[in-house]
Design a protein around this motif. Structure first.
Motif, mmCIF file in Angstrom:
data_model
loop_
_atom_site.group_PDB
_atom_site.id
_atom_site.type_symbol
_atom_site.label_atom_id
_atom_site.label_comp_id
_atom_site.label_asym_id
_atom_site.label_seq_id
_atom_site.Cartn_x
_atom_site.Cartn_y
_atom_site.Cartn_z
ATOM 1 N N PHE A 223 0.066 7.184 17.362
ATOM 2 C CA PHE A 223 -0.680 6.329 16.436
ATOM 3 C C PHE A 223 -1.443 7.136 15.395
ATOM 4 C CE2 PHE A 223 -3.852 6.894 19.779
ATOM 5 C CZ PHE A 223 -4.997 7.126 19.051
ATOM 6 N N LEU A 224 -1.791 8.348 15.772
ATOM 7 C CA LEU A 224 -2.506 9.186 14.820
ATOM 8 C C LEU A 224 -1.561 9.630 13.704
ATOM 9 C CD1 LEU A 224 -5.462 9.969 14.968
ATOM 10 C CD2 LEU A 224 -4.743 12.249 15.588
ATOM 11 N N ARG A 225 -0.316 9.929 14.106
ATOM 12 C CA ARG A 225 0.688 10.307 13.120
ATOM 13 C C ARG A 225 0.942 9.126 12.193
ATOM 14 N NH1 ARG A 225 5.559 12.185 16.115
ATOM 15 N NH2 ARG A 225 5.927 9.966 16.161
ATOM 16 N N GLY A 231 -1.047 6.915 4.949
ATOM 17 C CA GLY A 231 -1.811 7.394 3.817
ATOM 18 C C GLY A 231 -3.234 7.826 4.081
ATOM 19 N N LEU A 232 -3.692 7.737 5.329
ATOM 20 C CA LEU A 232 -5.050 8.202 5.611
ATOM 21 C C LEU A 232 -5.093 9.732 5.559
ATOM 22 C CD1 LEU A 232 -5.837 5.345 6.534
ATOM 23 C CD2 LEU A 232 -6.922 6.378 8.500
ATOM 24 N N THR A 233 -6.219 10.262 5.116
ATOM 25 C CA THR A 233 -6.348 11.714 5.197
ATOM 26 C C THR A 233 -6.482 12.082 6.673
ATOM 27 O OG1 THR A 233 -8.739 11.571 5.079
ATOM 28 C CG2 THR A 233 -7.557 11.857 2.998
ATOM 29 N N ARG A 234 -6.232 13.358 6.965
ATOM 30 C CA ARG A 234 -6.293 13.781 8.362
ATOM 31 C C ARG A 234 -7.698 13.565 8.924
ATOM 32 N NH1 ARG A 234 -3.979 16.208 12.451
ATOM 33 N NH2 ARG A 234 -5.080 17.807 13.631
ATOM 34 N N ARG A 235 -8.685 13.913 8.103
ATOM 35 C CA ARG A 235 -10.065 13.765 8.552
ATOM 36 C C ARG A 235 -10.366 12.313 8.919
ATOM 37 N NH1 ARG A 235 -14.923 16.651 7.562
ATOM 38 N NH2 ARG A 235 -13.676 18.284 6.642
ATOM 39 N N LYS A 236 -9.971 11.402 7.999
ATOM 40 C CA LYS A 236 -10.248 9.989 8.233
ATOM 41 C C LYS A 236 -9.518 9.485 9.467
ATOM 42 C CE LYS A 236 -11.718 6.757 4.769
ATOM 43 N NZ LYS A 236 -11.500 6.301 3.406
ATOM 44 N N ALA A 237 -8.267 9.890 9.597
ATOM 45 C CA ALA A 237 -7.475 9.452 10.750
ATOM 46 C C ALA A 237 -8.118 9.949 12.040
ATOM 47 C CB ALA A 237 -6.048 9.984 10.624
ATOM 48 N N LEU A 238 -8.559 11.200 12.000
ATOM 49 C CA LEU A 238 -9.149 11.781 13.207
ATOM 50 C C LEU A 238 -10.405 11.035 13.607
ATOM 51 C CD1 LEU A 238 -8.883 15.648 12.896
ATOM 52 C CD2 LEU A 238 -7.906 14.154 14.617
ATOM 53 N N PHE A 239 -11.267 10.762 12.639
ATOM 54 C CA PHE A 239 -12.561 10.205 13.026
ATOM 55 C C PHE A 239 -12.532 8.696 13.200
ATOM 56 C CE2 PHE A 239 -13.761 14.418 11.773
ATOM 57 C CZ PHE A 239 -14.644 14.742 12.768
ATOM 58 N N LYS A 240 -11.705 7.991 12.396
ATOM 59 C CA LYS A 240 -11.698 6.538 12.542
ATOM 60 C C LYS A 240 -10.805 6.071 13.691
ATOM 61 C CE LYS A 240 -12.694 3.695 9.217
ATOM 62 N NZ LYS A 240 -12.668 2.895 7.981
ATOM 63 N N HIS A 241 -9.698 6.772 13.890
ATOM 64 C CA HIS A 241 -8.756 6.326 14.924
ATOM 65 C C HIS A 241 -8.822 7.208 16.162
ATOM 66 C CE1 HIS A 241 -6.355 3.544 12.272
ATOM 67 N NE2 HIS A 241 -7.166 4.145 11.436
ATOM 68 N N GLY A 242 -8.857 8.518 15.908
ATOM 69 C CA GLY A 242 -8.763 9.451 17.034
ATOM 70 C C GLY A 242 -10.005 9.470 17.895
#
Lengths: 325, 343
Positions: A223-225, A231-242
């Motif tokens: 799901f992170l991938r 289109g999320l930046t890695r930072r955003k993906a990490l903190f909002k989802h991860g």
């Protein structure tokens, strides 16, 4: 869900009562509060000893003593100590001292622990990751009393290097302190730093290990991938989802971590001369005092159960699947 | 072992709970395991783990040193040197002397031996109780399960530190063996919980069902099929318990609720030394340092064993595909909670 929680609550309350009874009974069986009186030289008259025994209800059966104590405790009277002081008078102050320590230790511990864990997961196998891992291992292998002593030692070095009393390591405030609000605050903080650090270091090490592995689990997930792919930046993906997902197991650990904190608190209070509940427990056992021991046990049991409940609530907050059920 | 196929097949027979595909290619695993018994495989994996091996060597050396030190040390732990009070480390007193002229080296060695012995014995007692309780609760279910798990819950609400401290006045003047029994009686709860969970899944496995339908008595099934299949976890857990018990014991002894005066443990030494810690640090620094090193060594061994016995614990995680034997285990399976419970 509500019925499930209610049933859990009933079970918790029953556990609390049985735990307190167990501690009360064990204490009543092993303690010998009149021993010190009898050992006095010249020995006091038998009448004095008998009066003390009657006062402490030593000749009544233990279950009866417990019921009498509990009946009063429910109304807010936790009995009197062996030296005939009221426990209820001292209780609020002691609880305040302990809770301040626990709360600060938990907040600092979980906060820094989660940050450290996430950081070392993101930078896995880098130097900082190894350093954090090594730190956690050493801290987890160091008993709290040793940690407290070492910190005390370091603080003394720091104070003499700075030429001023920067950190204070006895008591929670300077006795008879006079001064304005800010001066009082500074005084409190000077006393707070070392005990809080003593308690928080263990918590940081404990939470960061688990946070690291939880985060690593999430980092490899699909799901992170996907989040990054849309289109999320890695930072955003990490903190909002991860991070949110990785925090879920922490909720379960919280209950365990809190139990550990309580025992750690006992040592910390003793070493730094804070008159809290942990210090009282040790004092109670040293003085062969059943009432103090039972009161502290009740306090500990209630705290453990509250933390268990909070753990459930966090879980529901973080994991929507629990809420929907 | 009659049922090696279940735990032994690395990544094959173990239920693949998660949806994630196995990271390690199966043929690679098979190549590694071909023609090797499980014991040898585990040993090889363990020996490849440098950190765990270092831990084992350090622990064995420390224990051996503490046991043999009376043979070569110049002073005995209960001897007094009336010519040397509160002196720092020197050629005659390697770790210095105390206020009343005791040799700190001899005392520290004695304390180390006590603490390590207590840790090992307690772990042994605790794993016996935990496996009996866990396996029975999981296997029989029903009221046995509920009753036993309720006791476990109760003991978790009541920190073992508190119970043992309360009972300790009754132990004053009695032997340290009683203290070990007491520690063992309150160290098994979390392990029992985990073993119960494993038993619940094992109970539904074909070979257990087969044994049951063949009419094997429950006791035999638990002994022959359930317990051997949980051996890996039990070994790992014993190690963790050793570490946590040493911490619990030294903590109790620090307060005077553990090992009693004529006898010494690392905890009592640190307590006695800490009263003047700021001016005479050698009184507690050696004991403290050895305590941390031994527990650290035990923890490294535990982690190494977990890697060696339970490689699946790493599955589904971002693991480098090349060999990385020194990597710490990512997800401790057993809560580390107990480890710090004491202190």
């Amino acid at each position: 869900m509500a019925r499930f929680l209610a049933r859990r609550l009933v079970n918790y309350v029953a556990l609390c009562l049985v735990a307190t009874f167990l501690a009360f009974a064990l204490a009543a069986m092993t303690f010998d509060p009149v021993g010190k009186l009898q050992a006095r030289n010249p020995p006091p008259p038998q009448a004095t000893i008998d009066a003390k025994r009657a006062e402490l209800r030593l000749d009544e059966p233990i279950p009866q003593r417990f019921v009498l104590w509990l009946g009063d405790a429910v109304q807010g009277d936790f009995g009197r100590t062996v030296v005939n002081q009221s426990i209820s008078d001292e209780l609020p102050r002691r609880i305040g001292v302990s809770l301040r320590l626990f709360l600060l230790g938990t907040v600092v511990g979980i906060g820094l622990g989660v940050i450290l864990g996430v950081a070392s997961a993101i930078r896995q196998y880098r130097f900082s990751d190894y350093a954090a891992t090594f730190f956690s291992f050493v801290i987890l292998s160091t008993p709290v009393f040793l940690l407290g002593l070492l910190l005390k030692y370091l603080a003394l070095e720091l104070n003499s290097a700075a030429g001023a009393q920067l950190l204070v390591f006895t008591g929670e405030t300077t006795p008879g302190f006079q001064g304005g609000f800010w001066a009082a605050l500074v005084d409190r903080v000077q006393h707070l730093v070392l005990p809080t650090l003593t308690i928080a270091l263990g918590q940081i090490a404990y939470y960061s290990r688990y946070q690291r592995s939880a985060m690593l689990d999430v980092l490899g997930s699909d799901f992170l991938r996907t989040a990054q792919a849309k289109g999320l930046t890695r930072r955003k993906a990490l903190f909002k989802h991860g991070l949110r997902t990785a925090l879920v197991p922490m909720a379960t650990l919280f209950a365990f971590g809190f139990g550990l904190l309580i025992t750690g608190g006992t040592f910390t209070e003793r070493i730094f001369g804070w008159y809290g509940m942990g210090d009282w427990l040790v004092y109670g056992i040293e003085q062969d005092d059943t009432n103090i021991t039972a009161t502290v046990t009740l306090f500990v049991a209630v705290l453990v159960l509250i933390s268990g409940w909070l753990s459930d609530v966090f879980y529901a907050l973080l994991d929507p699947r629990v809420r929907l059920r | 072992m009659t049922t090696t196929d279940v735990t032994g097949g690395t990544g094959k027979a173990v239920p693949t709970g998660g949806a994630n595909p196995v990271d390690v290619p199966l043929d690679a695993v098979e190549a590694e395991t071909e023609g090797v018994t499980r014991g040898k495989l585990v040993l090889r994996r363990f020996l490849r783990n440098r950190l765990a091996l270092t831990g084992l060597v350090i622990l064995v050396l420390l224990y051996a040193l503490s046991l043999t030190s009376p043979l070569f040390a110049p002073w005995r732990y209960d001897e007094y040197d009336y010519l040397s009070f509160l002196q720092g480390p020197s050629a005659s007193h390697w770790f210095g002397t105390s206020q009343i002229g005791e040799d700190v080296f001899a005392q520290t060695m004695r304390g180390l031996q006590r603490s390590l012995t207590i840790g090992l014995l307690t772990a042994a007692i605790s794993i016996v109780i935990a496996s009996v309780v866990g396996a029975c609760a999981g296997y029989f279910g029903g009221w046995v399960d509920r009753g036993l798990m309720w006791v476990v819950d109760l003991l978790l609400v009541l920190p073992s530190f508190l119970i043992i401290a309360v009972i300790s006045p009754a132990l004053r003047g009695s032997s340290w063996i009683l203290f070990v029994l007491l520690l063992g009686m309150f160290a098994w709860m979390i392990t029992a919980r985990i073993l119960r969970g494993m038993t619940l899944t094992l109970r539904e496995r074909e070979f257990v069902k087969a044994a049951r339908f063949m009419g094997a008595p429950s006791g035999l099934i638990i002994r022959r099929h359930i317990l051997p299949n949980m051996a890996s976890l039990m070994i790992i857990d014993v190690t963790i318990t050793v570490g946590s018990t040493i911490l619990l014991e030294t903590g109790l002894s620090y307060f005077g609720f553990g090992v009693q005066p004529p006898d010494v443990s690392l905890g009592t030494l640190i307590r006695d030394g800490s009263t003047a810690a700021l001016t005479t640090p050698w009184l507690f620094l050696f004991a403290g340092g050895l305590l941390v090193v031994s527990v650290l060594a035990v923890n490294f061994i535990g982690d190494g064993l977990r890697d060696a016995l339970d490689p699946n614990a790493r599955r589904g995680r971002k693991v480098r595909h090349d060999e990385d034997p020194d990597v710490e285990v990512e997800r401790p399976r057993t809560p580390r909670a107990r480890q710090e419970e004491p202190s």
